[in-house]
Design an enzyme around this catalytic site. Structure first.
Site, short mmCIF file in Angstrom:
data_model
loop_
_atom_site.label_atom_id
_atom_site.label_comp_id
_atom_site.label_asym_id
_atom_site.label_seq_id
_atom_site.Cartn_x
_atom_site.Cartn_y
_atom_site.Cartn_z
N VAL A 1 2.49 -16.57 -4.58
CA VAL A 1 2.83 -17.85 -5.22
C VAL A 1 2.76 -18.91 -4.14
CG1 VAL A 1 4.17 -17.10 -7.23
CG2 VAL A 1 5.30 -17.24 -5.01
N HIS B 1 -0.66 -6.61 -5.26
CA HIS B 1 -0.70 -7.86 -4.51
C HIS B 1 -0.06 -8.94 -5.36
CE1 HIS B 1 -2.98 -11.75 -4.54
NE2 HIS B 1 -2.59 -11.76 -3.28
N HIS C 1 0.86 -1.19 0.00
CA HIS C 1 0.00 0.00 0.00
C HIS C 1 0.89 1.24 0.00
CE1 HIS C 1 -3.75 -2.15 0.62
NE2 HIS C 1 -3.19 -2.85 1.59
N HIS D 1 -20.94 -7.28 -5.72
CA HIS D 1 -21.83 -6.30 -5.07
C HIS D 1 -21.52 -4.87 -5.51
CE1 HIS D 1 -18.29 -6.24 -2.46
NE2 HIS D 1 -18.72 -5.10 -1.94
#
Length: 304
Positions: free
Chosen positions: A111, A108, A98, A177
């Site tokens: 593995v 992000h 971030h 959503h």
């Protein structure tokens, strides 16, 4: 199918964690990672590394974990019910970054390797992982370069690999959503084993090794871009989507919580600061509106 070697995978993952942390510290130039090693009662453990309050990164976490258990959790057997009741071993490196500057995207990468055992039967194993990018402001150059890097690392494994895993990434990081993608995607793969252990492991390594190569140039390009309170507030609002996805949909988060994983490490992906705003609508014609209209939906970024 060649015999899987979890010792080899673990050695690669530990080295990858070191290399990524060193690379991020060099990019930041001010802060360093603090390491927190932990053990799990049921078996295994890991090392969590977190950098906070850096010059470039507000928070960056790079986790290694290696856990074992007597039976596969529901999150791992949902799409493979035949694995229910098998003992398992799971290891991986997972990271979330971030940045402080809203012009640098959040990212992000992950593995991982799973292997499930049952007496009298061959082990069932697979690799998974990928990386994805979540910009707050629309820079086409960054997104195209990100996807070009993803495509380049896939090419030695076949022409069909990038389109397949790019589409899977778009589908996985979708918030139903909100009717939008979490970001601009990248690569996502799971259940990788049909090519045999060596080839599957080689692809997982290519993804892990390719992450910083893809992300570092974007950080360097945007790190000195000026921003004000308006951009910061929009960044904090959009970070809310990260929280919504990780707590509601993400299989890795659910797997960790269901297997008695280390909560602090699992929730390391959460942004340090975030805000929600009732019925937010971006101002028409602004860059925030362009993010919504042009970037938060699946697109073929290499053929615009």
């Amino acid at each position: 199918m060649s015999t899987p070697d979890s010792t080899l995978v673990k050695a690669f993952l530990l080295d990858l964690q070191n290399r990524i942390c060193n690379g991020l510290e060099a990019l930041d130039g001010a802060a360093q990672f603090a390491e927190d090693s932990w053990k799990r009662e049921e078996g295994g453990g890991g090392q969590s590394r977190v950098l906070t309050g850096g010059a470039v990164f507000e928070q960056a976490g790079v986790n290694f974990s290696h856990v074992m258990g007597a039976s596969m959790p529901a999150s791992a057997t949902a799409h493979r019910p035949e694995l229910a009741g098998r003992s398992f071993e799971a290891m991986g490196v997972s990271l979330v970054i971030h940045p402080k500057n809203p012009h640098i995207p959040t990212t992000h990468a992950n593995v991982r390797f799973f292997i499930a055992h049952k007496e009298g039967a061959d082990p069932v194993w697979w690799f998974g992982g990928g990386f994805d990018l979540t910009p707050y402001y629309p820079y086409l150059e960054d997104v195209v370069e990100w996807h070009q890097s993803a495509k380049s690392l896939c090419e030695p494994f076949g022409e069909e690999v990038y389109p397949k895993y790019k589409q899977w990434c778009d589908e996985y990081f979708w918030l139903p959503h909100r009717n939008e993608t979490r970001g601009v995607g990248g690569l996502f793969f799971d259940d990788l084993n049909k090519q045999g252990f060596e080839q599957s492991f080689a692809f997982m390594q290519a993804v892990g090794n390719g992450f910083l190569t893809a992300y570092a140039p974007i950080v360097e390009r945007r790190r000195d871009t000026e921003y004000g309170e308006h951009e910061r507030q929009f960044q904090l609002y959009r970070r809310g989507r990260y929280v919504e996805f990780n707590l509601v949909y993400d299989r890795g988060t659910l797997f960790g919580l269901q297997t008695g994983g280390r909560t602090e490490s699992i929730l390391m992906s959460m942004p340090p600061l975030v805000r929600w705003e009732y019925a937010y609508t971006p101002e028409a014609g602004g860059p925030e509106a362009q993010l919504y209209s042009d970037y938060l939906k699946p697109r073929d970024w290499l053929n615009l």
